[in-house]
Scaffold this motif. Structure first.
Motif, PDB file in Angstrom:
ATOM      1  N   ALA A 129      11.820   4.090  -0.211  1.00 26.13           N
ATOM      2  CA  ALA A 129      11.579   4.783   1.055  1.00 26.13           C
ATOM      3  C   ALA A 129      12.168   3.997   2.236  1.00 26.13           C
ATOM      4  O   ALA A 129      12.699   4.589   3.180  1.00 26.13           O
ATOM      5  N   TRP A 130      12.065   2.678   2.197  1.00 26.06           N
ATOM      6  CA  TRP A 130      12.550   1.841   3.297  1.00 26.06           C
ATOM      7  C   TRP A 130      14.068   1.946   3.434  1.00 26.06           C
ATOM      8  O   TRP A 130      14.602   2.034   4.541  1.00 26.06           O
ATOM      9  N   LEU A 131      14.770   1.964   2.300  1.00 26.20           N
ATOM     10  CA  LEU A 131      16.224   2.070   2.338  1.00 26.20           C
ATOM     11  C   LEU A 131      16.686   3.485   2.618  1.00 26.20           C
ATOM     12  O   LEU A 131      17.808   3.703   3.064  1.00 26.20           O
ATOM     13  N   GLY A 132      15.812   4.456   2.321  1.00 22.87           N
ATOM     14  CA  GLY A 132      16.180   5.843   2.566  1.00 22.87           C
ATOM     15  C   GLY A 132      17.245   6.353   1.634  1.00 22.87           C
ATOM     16  O   GLY A 132      18.014   7.245   1.971  1.00 22.87           O
ATOM     17  N   ARG A 133      17.315   5.753   0.426  1.00 26.60           N
ATOM     18  CA  ARG A 133      18.349   6.149  -0.523  1.00 26.60           C
ATOM     19  C   ARG A 133      17.707   6.521  -1.842  1.00 26.60           C
ATOM     20  O   ARG A 133      17.367   5.657  -2.631  1.00 26.60           O
ATOM     21  N   ASP A 134      17.548   7.806  -2.076  1.00 33.14           N
ATOM     22  CA  ASP A 134      16.979   8.285  -3.332  1.00 33.14           C
ATOM     23  C   ASP A 134      18.129   8.583  -4.292  1.00 33.14           C
ATOM     24  O   ASP A 134      18.540   9.710  -4.469  1.00 33.14           O
ATOM     25  N   GLY A 168       4.083  -6.833  12.605  1.00 30.29           N
ATOM     26  CA  GLY A 168       5.036  -7.083  11.538  1.00 30.29           C
ATOM     27  C   GLY A 168       4.802  -6.207  10.325  1.00 30.29           C
ATOM     28  O   GLY A 168       5.463  -6.391   9.289  1.00 30.29           O
ATOM     29  N   VAL A 169       3.882  -5.263  10.424  1.00 33.20           N
ATOM     30  CA  VAL A 169       3.620  -4.351   9.312  1.00 33.20           C
ATOM     31  C   VAL A 169       4.830  -3.434   9.127  1.00 33.20           C
ATOM     32  O   VAL A 169       5.219  -2.719  10.054  1.00 33.20           O
ATOM     33  N   ALA A 170       5.425  -3.468   7.946  1.00 31.10           N
ATOM     34  CA  ALA A 170       6.617  -2.667   7.673  1.00 31.10           C
ATOM     35  C   ALA A 170       6.187  -1.322   7.095  1.00 31.10           C
ATOM     36  O   ALA A 170       5.791  -1.230   5.928  1.00 31.10           O
ATOM     37  N   LEU A 171       6.268  -0.283   7.913  1.00 27.58           N
ATOM     38  CA  LEU A 171       5.864   1.059   7.511  1.00 27.58           C
ATOM     39  C   LEU A 171       7.087   1.864   7.107  1.00 27.58           C
ATOM     40  O   LEU A 171       7.979   2.111   7.909  1.00 27.58           O
ATOM     41  N   ALA A 172       7.126   2.285   5.842  1.00 25.69           N
ATOM     42  CA  ALA A 172       8.203   3.143   5.338  1.00 25.69           C
ATOM     43  C   ALA A 172       7.666   4.553   5.153  1.00 25.69           C
ATOM     44  O   ALA A 172       6.505   4.737   4.772  1.00 25.69           O
ATOM     45  N   LEU A 202       0.840  -1.197   0.000  1.00 21.42           N
ATOM     46  CA  LEU A 202       0.000   0.000   0.000  1.00 21.42           C
ATOM     47  C   LEU A 202       0.873   1.244   0.000  1.00 21.42           C
ATOM     48  O   LEU A 202       1.861   1.323   0.744  1.00 21.42           O
ATOM     49  N   ALA A 203       0.512   2.214  -0.854  1.00 20.51           N
ATOM     50  CA  ALA A 203       1.193   3.518  -0.896  1.00 20.51           C
ATOM     51  C   ALA A 203       0.147   4.612  -0.905  1.00 20.51           C
ATOM     52  O   ALA A 203      -0.846   4.526  -1.632  1.00 20.51           O
ATOM     53  N   THR A 204       0.370   5.654  -0.101  1.00 20.09           N
ATOM     54  CA  THR A 204      -0.582   6.768  -0.064  1.00 20.09           C
ATOM     55  C   THR A 204       0.119   8.048   0.373  1.00 20.09           C
ATOM     56  O   THR A 204       1.123   8.007   1.100  1.00 20.09           O
ATOM     57  N   TYR A 205      -0.420   9.150  -0.072  1.00 22.18           N
ATOM     58  CA  TYR A 205       0.088  10.454   0.345  1.00 22.18           C
ATOM     59  C   TYR A 205      -0.375  10.764   1.764  1.00 22.18           C
ATOM     60  O   TYR A 205       0.416  11.136   2.622  1.00 22.18           O
ATOM     61  N   ILE A 206      -1.668  10.593   2.016  1.00 26.17           N
ATOM     62  CA  ILE A 206      -2.228  10.837   3.349  1.00 26.17           C
ATOM     63  C   ILE A 206      -2.783   9.536   3.911  1.00 26.17           C
ATOM     64  O   ILE A 206      -3.627   8.894   3.285  1.00 26.17           O
ATOM     65  N   PHE A 207      -2.308   9.150   5.070  1.00 26.96           N
ATOM     66  CA  PHE A 207      -2.897   8.055   5.855  1.00 26.96           C
ATOM     67  C   PHE A 207      -3.339   8.698   7.167  1.00 26.96           C
ATOM     68  O   PHE A 207      -2.566   8.850   8.088  1.00 26.96           O
ATOM     69  N   HIS A 208      -4.618   9.097   7.213  1.00 30.25           N
ATOM     70  CA  HIS A 208      -5.099   9.892   8.341  1.00 30.25           C
ATOM     71  C   HIS A 208      -5.420   8.992   9.541  1.00 30.25           C
ATOM     72  O   HIS A 208      -5.284   7.760   9.481  1.00 30.25           O
ATOM     73  N   HIS A 209      -5.848   9.627  10.649  1.00 29.06           N
ATOM     74  CA  HIS A 209      -6.181   8.876  11.858  1.00 29.06           C
ATOM     75  C   HIS A 209      -7.670   8.929  12.171  1.00 29.06           C
ATOM     76  O   HIS A 209      -8.080   8.721  13.318  1.00 29.06           O
ATOM     77  N   ASP A 210      -8.514   9.217  11.161  1.00 25.43           N
ATOM     78  CA  ASP A 210      -9.962   9.182  11.376  1.00 25.43           C
ATOM     79  C   ASP A 210     -10.429   7.732  11.349  1.00 25.43           C
ATOM     80  O   ASP A 210      -9.656   6.801  11.061  1.00 25.43           O
ATOM     81  N   ALA A 211     -11.716   7.521  11.619  1.00 25.03           N
ATOM     82  CA  ALA A 211     -12.252   6.167  11.748  1.00 25.03           C
ATOM     83  C   ALA A 211     -12.106   5.362  10.462  1.00 25.03           C
ATOM     84  O   ALA A 211     -11.775   4.164  10.491  1.00 25.03           O
ATOM     85  N   ALA A 212     -12.359   5.998   9.312  1.00 24.80           N
ATOM     86  CA  ALA A 212     -12.278   5.276   8.037  1.00 24.80           C
ATOM     87  C   ALA A 212     -10.866   4.773   7.774  1.00 24.80           C
ATOM     88  O   ALA A 212     -10.662   3.624   7.345  1.00 24.80           O
ATOM     89  N   ALA A 213      -9.871   5.620   8.021  1.00 22.45           N
ATOM     90  CA  ALA A 213      -8.489   5.222   7.780  1.00 22.45           C
ATOM     91  C   ALA A 213      -8.014   4.187   8.794  1.00 22.45           C
ATOM     92  O   ALA A 213      -7.322   3.223   8.438  1.00 22.45           O
ATOM     93  N   GLY A 269      -0.272 -13.941   9.147  1.00 19.60           N
ATOM     94  CA  GLY A 269       0.959 -14.326   8.481  1.00 19.60           C
ATOM     95  C   GLY A 269       1.147 -13.717   7.107  1.00 19.60           C
ATOM     96  O   GLY A 269       2.071 -14.088   6.374  1.00 19.60           O
ATOM     97  N   VAL A 270       0.298 -12.750   6.759  1.00 19.62           N
ATOM     98  CA  VAL A 270       0.418 -12.065   5.480  1.00 19.62           C
ATOM     99  C   VAL A 270       1.542 -11.028   5.567  1.00 19.62           C
ATOM    100  O   VAL A 270       1.667 -10.325   6.573  1.00 19.62           O
ATOM    101  N   ARG A 271       2.338 -10.947   4.533  1.00 22.39           N
ATOM    102  CA  ARG A 271       3.391  -9.938   4.469  1.00 22.39           C
ATOM    103  C   ARG A 271       2.756  -8.593   4.110  1.00 22.39           C
ATOM    104  O   ARG A 271       2.134  -8.460   3.066  1.00 22.39           O
ATOM    105  N   VAL A 272       2.915  -7.582   4.982  1.00 25.12           N
ATOM    106  CA  VAL A 272       2.263  -6.287   4.786  1.00 25.12           C
ATOM    107  C   VAL A 272       3.331  -5.201   4.715  1.00 25.12           C
ATOM    108  O   VAL A 272       4.154  -5.044   5.626  1.00 25.12           O
ATOM    109  N   ARG A 273       3.310  -4.446   3.611  1.00 23.07           N
ATOM    110  CA  ARG A 273       4.261  -3.365   3.388  1.00 23.07           C
ATOM    111  C   ARG A 273       3.484  -2.090   3.069  1.00 23.07           C
ATOM    112  O   ARG A 273       2.660  -2.064   2.156  1.00 23.07           O
ATOM    113  N   VAL A 274       3.768  -1.018   3.808  1.00 26.10           N
ATOM    114  CA  VAL A 274       3.054   0.254   3.648  1.00 26.10           C
ATOM    115  C   VAL A 274       4.079   1.374   3.507  1.00 26.10           C
ATOM    116  O   VAL A 274       5.075   1.407   4.230  1.00 26.10           O
ATOM    117  N   VAL A 275       3.826   2.301   2.578  1.00 21.95           N
ATOM    118  CA  VAL A 275       4.666   3.495   2.464  1.00 21.95           C
ATOM    119  C   VAL A 275       3.755   4.715   2.401  1.00 21.95           C
ATOM    120  O   VAL A 275       2.758   4.730   1.680  1.00 21.95           O
TER     121      VAL A 275
END
Length: 420
Positions: A188-193, A103-107, A51-62, A76-82
């Motif tokens: 984003a995870w590596l932090g190397r652009d 185990g959710v990997a948030l970048a 999953l990739a998004t510009y805004i990941f808010h903290h309201d109920a829907a998000a 046991g699903v592999r979850v990656r979020v940026v």
């Protein structure tokens, strides 16, 4: 040698923004339609979720979607979020707290958690894509952030939901979305652009930039005519700061140049460059009906001010301009001749076309285009048409000059190359 050739062919295929057939493409309006579909797909996930998004808010829907990601992780699903470090700045602490211990990997793309981050080169380049891929079987692409349709971060709650769209994909195109999303998360995870670092720190970056943009680069344009493929024929187009700088802009301009009957374009932040404006004006001159639907309920005054600077020029060439007033407008969609359509994250302004990371889906299918055209017609019926405005005096000239100067300075500060 054969292995090397195979890897090169694979890389060219990944860079290719071409059409593929045999897809299912469904239009979704707003988070009210998108979020339940994403939630259901994540609940069924058995392998991985990206999953990739510009805004990941903290309201109920998000947060409901965040909880679905946590539940998938527990299965046991592999979850990656940026998420983007600027767009999600106000909610990032709560999101990290919500995901803590999982185990959710948030970048975080270009984090803004320290004051000195603002001084780093390239911070104006943001992750503006809205993508989700589940098990390589279903993908979601569009302009919808993870925030309730009736909530605006700066203006609070409103009665009517903002106008926005996304698509749900099944078929071969899903893999191309997955490849793009994995690349952004890894970056984003590596932090190397790497590409941006080269542009920002090497003094002779302009020459190097052009050289790098050619090195290992796939075609930058979609074919003018989609090949004969099994329906639904669609393409996934991205904009980045190295190999695909103008892919989305070219897709728009090429479609408009080929228009014969009608061009409908919906965009909240509208300040196109000369090439784009000329394509719209030439189409109107050929007798094509060109209709632009822009913001009527303004969220950022500066963006509206920039768009208004072009009204007189566009109206004078026969382009119809409408302002959407029932609610905030956030959709970035277009339909050309009832056969070509696009839905995505890219605005038609310097920020999206030359700076940010964006992603659109282009669909060559009359049924899909008709569905999107119906949505646009409905929105236009509830909009105000802009009449001719006096724009030849000194005040109007200074208005246009000020906007052009601001856009020029912004692009230079952002490190964008090329003319606009």
């Amino acid at each position: 040698m054969r292995l090397l050739d195979a890897l090169r062919r694979r890389q060219r295929h990944r860079a290719e923004p071409g059409f593929v057939g045999a897809n299912e493409v469904e239009l979704l309006r707003g988070g009210d339609e998108l979020f339940p579909r994403m939630h259901a797909a994540i609940e069924r996930a058995h392998s991985e979720v990206w999953l990739a998004t510009y805004i990941f808010h903290h309201d109920a829907a998000a947060l409901a979607l965040a909880d679905a990601l946590l539940a998938a992780d527990r299965r046991g699903v592999r979850v990656r979020v940026v998420v983007d470090g600027f767009g999600s700045k106000g909610s990032l602490a709560r999101l990290k707290e919500r995901l803590a211990g999982s185990g959710v990997a948030l970048a975080v793309f270009r984090p803004m958690d320290r004051w000195w981050r603002w001084l780093q080169p390239g911070q104006l380049r943001r992750l503006h894509q809205k993508l989700c891929v589940v098990d390589h079987e279903v993908a979601f692409v569009g302009g919808i952030n993870l925030i309730d349709d009736r909530l605006d971060i700066h203006h609070g709650l409103s009665e009517q939901p903002r106008l926005d769209f996304a698509v749900q994909l099944h078929g071969p195109l899903v893999e191309r979305v997955a490849e793009g999303l994995r690349s952004i998360w890894s970056r984003a995870w590596l932090g190397r652009d790497f590409d941006d670092a080269l542009q920002d720190y090497i003094p002779w970056r302009r020459r190097l930039q052009r050289w790098l943009s050619q090195l290992g680069r796939g075609p930058q344009r979609l074919p003018l005519r989609a090949p004969a493929l099994q329906p639904v024929c669609a393409a996934f187009v991205m904009r980045d700061n190295l190999r695909r700088r103008r892919t989305i802009e070219h897709a728009y301009v090429d479609a408009i140049r080929g228009a014969r009957r009608r061009v409908d374009l919906v965009c909240p932040y509208f300040y196109p460059g000369q090439r784009f404006r000329r394509a719209l004006q030439d189409a109107a001159r050929r007798g094509v009906q060109v209709r632009l639907l822009l913001q009527g309920k303004v969220d950022y005054r500066l963006a509206a001010w920039a768009a208004e600077a072009l009204y007189t020029e566009l109206l004078g060439h026969g382009v119809e301009v409408y302002e959407y007033t029932p609610a905030f407008l956030h959709a970035k969609v277009a339909v050309v001749d009832g056969a070509w359509a696009t839905v995505g994250s890219s605005n038609i302004d310097p920020l999206s076309l030359l700076v940010n990371l964006e992603a659109n889906v282009v669909v060559q299918d009359s049924d899909f285009a008709r569905r999107l055209a119906d949505e646009i017609d409905t929105a236009l019926a509830h909009s105000a048409r802009v009449g001719e405005r006096g724009g030849t005096g000194l005040r109007a000239m200074l208005h246009r000059a000020a906007v052009a100067w601001f856009a020029y300075v912004f692009l230079r500060v952002a490190g964008a190359a090329g003319r606009y």
